[in-house]
Scaffold this active site. Sequence first.
Site, short mmCIF file in Angstrom:
data_model
loop_
_atom_site.label_atom_id
_atom_site.label_comp_id
_atom_site.label_asym_id
_atom_site.label_seq_id
_atom_site.Cartn_x
_atom_site.Cartn_y
_atom_site.Cartn_z
N ASP B 98 14.51 48.74 35.45
CA ASP B 98 15.90 48.74 35.84
C ASP B 98 16.08 47.40 36.88
OD1 ASP B 98 14.66 49.26 38.12
OD2 ASP B 98 15.54 51.42 38.41
N SER B 99 17.18 47.41 37.18
CA SER B 99 17.77 46.31 37.95
C SER B 99 17.14 46.30 39.35
CB SER B 99 18.97 45.97 37.84
OG SER B 99 19.86 46.45 38.45
N GLY B 100 17.29 47.34 40.02
CA GLY B 100 17.20 47.79 41.49
C GLY B 100 18.07 47.71 41.96
N GLY B 101 19.51 47.85 41.33
CA GLY B 101 20.63 47.81 42.06
C GLY B 101 20.75 49.15 42.73
N ASP B 152 23.91 45.97 38.31
CA ASP B 152 25.21 46.55 38.27
C ASP B 152 25.59 46.92 39.77
OD1 ASP B 152 23.52 48.47 38.09
OD2 ASP B 152 24.59 49.94 36.78
N GLN B 231 29.81 51.28 32.96
CA GLN B 231 30.21 51.99 34.06
C GLN B 231 31.51 52.92 33.93
OE1 GLN B 231 28.05 52.91 36.40
NE2 GLN B 231 26.42 51.55 36.48
N GLY B 258 25.49 55.42 35.56
CA GLY B 258 26.51 56.13 36.53
C GLY B 258 26.66 57.36 36.04
N ASP B 308 15.35 57.94 30.03
CA ASP B 308 14.22 57.96 31.07
C ASP B 308 14.62 59.06 32.09
OD1 ASP B 308 14.83 56.77 33.94
OD2 ASP B 308 16.42 56.31 32.56
N CYS B 346 1.47 75.62 23.28
CA CYS B 346 1.93 74.42 23.67
C CYS B 346 0.48 73.49 23.33
CB CYS B 346 1.99 74.21 25.04
SG CYS B 346 2.21 72.46 25.76
N CYS B 348 -0.18 70.65 24.68
CA CYS B 348 -0.35 69.37 25.66
C CYS B 348 -1.89 69.46 26.19
CB CYS B 348 0.66 69.73 26.95
SG CYS B 348 -0.11 70.90 28.27
N CYS B 351 -2.66 72.63 28.14
CA CYS B 351 -2.79 73.85 27.68
C CYS B 351 -3.67 74.11 26.45
CB CYS B 351 -1.40 74.23 27.06
SG CYS B 351 0.06 74.67 28.20
N HIS B 393 1.31 68.60 31.29
CA HIS B 393 2.25 69.54 30.52
C HIS B 393 3.79 69.03 30.36
CE1 HIS B 393 3.69 73.28 28.71
NE2 HIS B 393 4.57 73.01 29.72
#
Lengths: 439, 439
Positions: B98-101, B152, B231, B258, B308, B346, B348, B351, B393
């Site tokens: 990401d941009s850090g903004g 942004d 945005q 946003g 994400d 599951c 994973c 499990c 998991h």
Amino acid sequence: MSGLRAPLTFEILSRSAKSNARLGRATTRHGSFDTPAFMPVGTRGTVKGILPHLVAQTGAQILLNNTYHMLLRPGSELVQRMGGVHRFMNWSGPILTDSGGYQAYSLADTNAVDDDGVTFKSIVDGSMVRLTPERAMEVQNQLGADIIMAFDDCPPAAEADTRPPGSEEDDQPRGHDDPRPRRAIARDKGKRGYDHAKRLEIANERTVRWLERCKAAHAQSDHQSLFGIVQGGTDLSRRSWSAERICNIDLPGYAIGGVAVGESSADIATVVRHTAPLMPDSKPRYLMGVGYERDLLAAVLAGVDMFDCVLPTRNGRNANAFTRTRQIRLRNAKYAEDANPIEPGCDCPSCDPRRYGWSTSDPDPLPGHFSRSYIRHLFMVGEMLGPILVSLHNLRHFQRFMLDVRATIRTDDWTDLIARWPVAAPGLAPGALSGTAAV
Amino acid sequence: MSGLRAPLTFEILSRSAKSNARLGRATTRHGSFDTPAFMPVGTRGTVKGILPHLVAQTGAQILLNNTYHMLLRPGSELVQRMGGVHRFMNWSGPILTDSGGYQAYSLADTNAVDDDGVTFKSIVDGSMVRLTPERAMEVQNQLGADIIMAFDDCPPAAEADTRPPGSEEDDQPRGHDDPRPRRAIARDKGKRGYDHAKRLEIANERTVRWLERCKAAHAQSDHQSLFGIVQGGTDLSRRSWSAERICNIDLPGYAIGGVAVGESSADIATVVRHTAPLMPDSKPRYLMGVGYERDLLAAVLAGVDMFDCVLPTRNGRNANAFTRTRQIRLRNAKYAEDANPIEPGCDCPSCDPRRYGWSTSDPDPLPGHFSRSYIRHLFMVGEMLGPILVSLHNLRHFQRFMLDVRATIRTDDWTDLIARWPVAAPGLAPGALSGTAAV
């Protein structure tokens, strides 16, 4: 020994001609382990931060759990109901539990030792907990480890000024200035008429009586092996006295206790060189809570077969990495842009993940190793992966060392071993290559 | 798009007839990922507590790193000198930064936004740090991720009363009562004449101007793909205004920003259903910081391709396990003696570790899975392995869900998907199966 079938067999495969070192193999109901063996410590049913199959991948074949900690949380009855400690922690190989006695004495703020046992205040809920030889056997029977330890009376060393490197694994990082053994000493010494020599003598006698009670209490179990513990501090005549009486009680194995409670490496080596030859040759000898590479080497040469220590994981969590020449502190600024692995040439999962099939794509174009720079970053920002990577390295370091030690028992080329492991050189002290001559 | 060769190709392989969902594959210089894709968050260059090859084993094909955190420690210049973020963290697959903004605005105690950028006080050393569109590009160029995000202006939602589930991964556990977005709001609202609607309008306009500057600054790099960010908050007319202008700037992909800064699931779905169809059909659409299964499903049906979120690891560290029906809290006393895996059935590593070849002996007589009882114990005593097992998991849970979502795009049997994943049912709201009809 109790029971209808042998829960432990011990075979000596090769002996060093130049020393008392022996190469062996011990077999339990949960599999075998090669000796001399180094057991990582999984105090609360986990080797801190490391998935059990990764512990196995570092070469560990047997683990130690601390009874004191498992008794307080989650409780040995619960572990028993969940199928025992192997199933509980998902470790299918051999496990050894200590008796909880040393921790009850050294960790609890409030405790009292009498001829019948130890009473201490739980650090979890403040309740008073009682451990006797019978109760220590019951708790270890419930946990269900393959090797269980006698409940002994183990006071700290008289001149304790260093933290024992390896008796249990807690969350408090500490170095050589840990006050707890000294506090225990100070507490005792503050008592009117306290006489440390007398205290050691009482402990020594008590330990024999308690071992008889342990053996009797354990008699109904036929799937766990009870080891007795030789005490006596750094007084060699007391060690002789204890070894004679403890080893006169027929058991599948014996340990040297009370030498990782504050002594110097030199004192440890002296005690071990004196005591190991007094223990039965045909049964495994276990040096509790030891130690650094030099200590392991000195003890192997004296005929010791088993070790346990928290050093790999405790130091790993503090960014201290073991190498063949020395420990390095990965928080040091000089590693900030060091692209090397922790130890070039090391075959551990951190230094050479490809060896373990670890990659994030196929083919994987990256060098593969985790750099000192990256690991330092992880510690500087408090990320869990830092302790994980250095613990993996350290665990493998000790297993690699033991692998090489075992190979060297066959070749007897100990100077060559030291050339590969300079860090262990002090363990090859003058006279060390003749176990009995060293005394 | 800048450069001589395409650093990102995006192919749509299949489309849902009942919705706007698309099945695709994006290819970067570090490999491909299937879409819709869920990216685990590795804020400081590590998915907390999880070795990178294990992250890959859960099915993750692309990760997100937070520029704000990497800029402060260890610094983007250092990462560049160490060979870039892939090599630094030992992840050879695609990475997005990401941009850090957003973090500069929401995490720093002291900050100031102006038309040129953001100035904030470093949480590490108290120094003032300046981020502008040009500097955000420089920092992300140094980190070297495959996909980088435009800088942004992203103020919190006006009625923010919940913690965004997924924008960055820090060490402070928190629930729905995190004060920080509200604090940022309160700080702004405390200013004389503050007008939140006006603030959003300024941010919206600024974001377009800043994107032009990002594109110009990034022009010299031909191996990273810059995504623009739409945005406009929850005001659909502002979203239309922003989408038109942002997507008019030719870039390899676009994001919806946003909407993970405090909105309800219903608001997120409304914004996404309105905005996604306004973005180019042929390029990947990325919904930032989202979210729960219901939010992912609603967005996939609206035509979103990438997500994400920190939920798998943040909740994992707090003993909260995702299952197909609900989250369960493994600290609950009712699990104290529960021998089941976290979620029976599951696949994973926690499990069903055997599926991953994890065992500690061969053959391994144990059931293999880590029990709820054991995991609860690990959390009760503060052992690292607890967060590790539940994070594994949860990471697999989200990847399994996305695998099933991708399969369902081919079959279009969404009610069947919901039968398998009841937890995602609210994402299949009335009208959801027609992306445009939902507006």
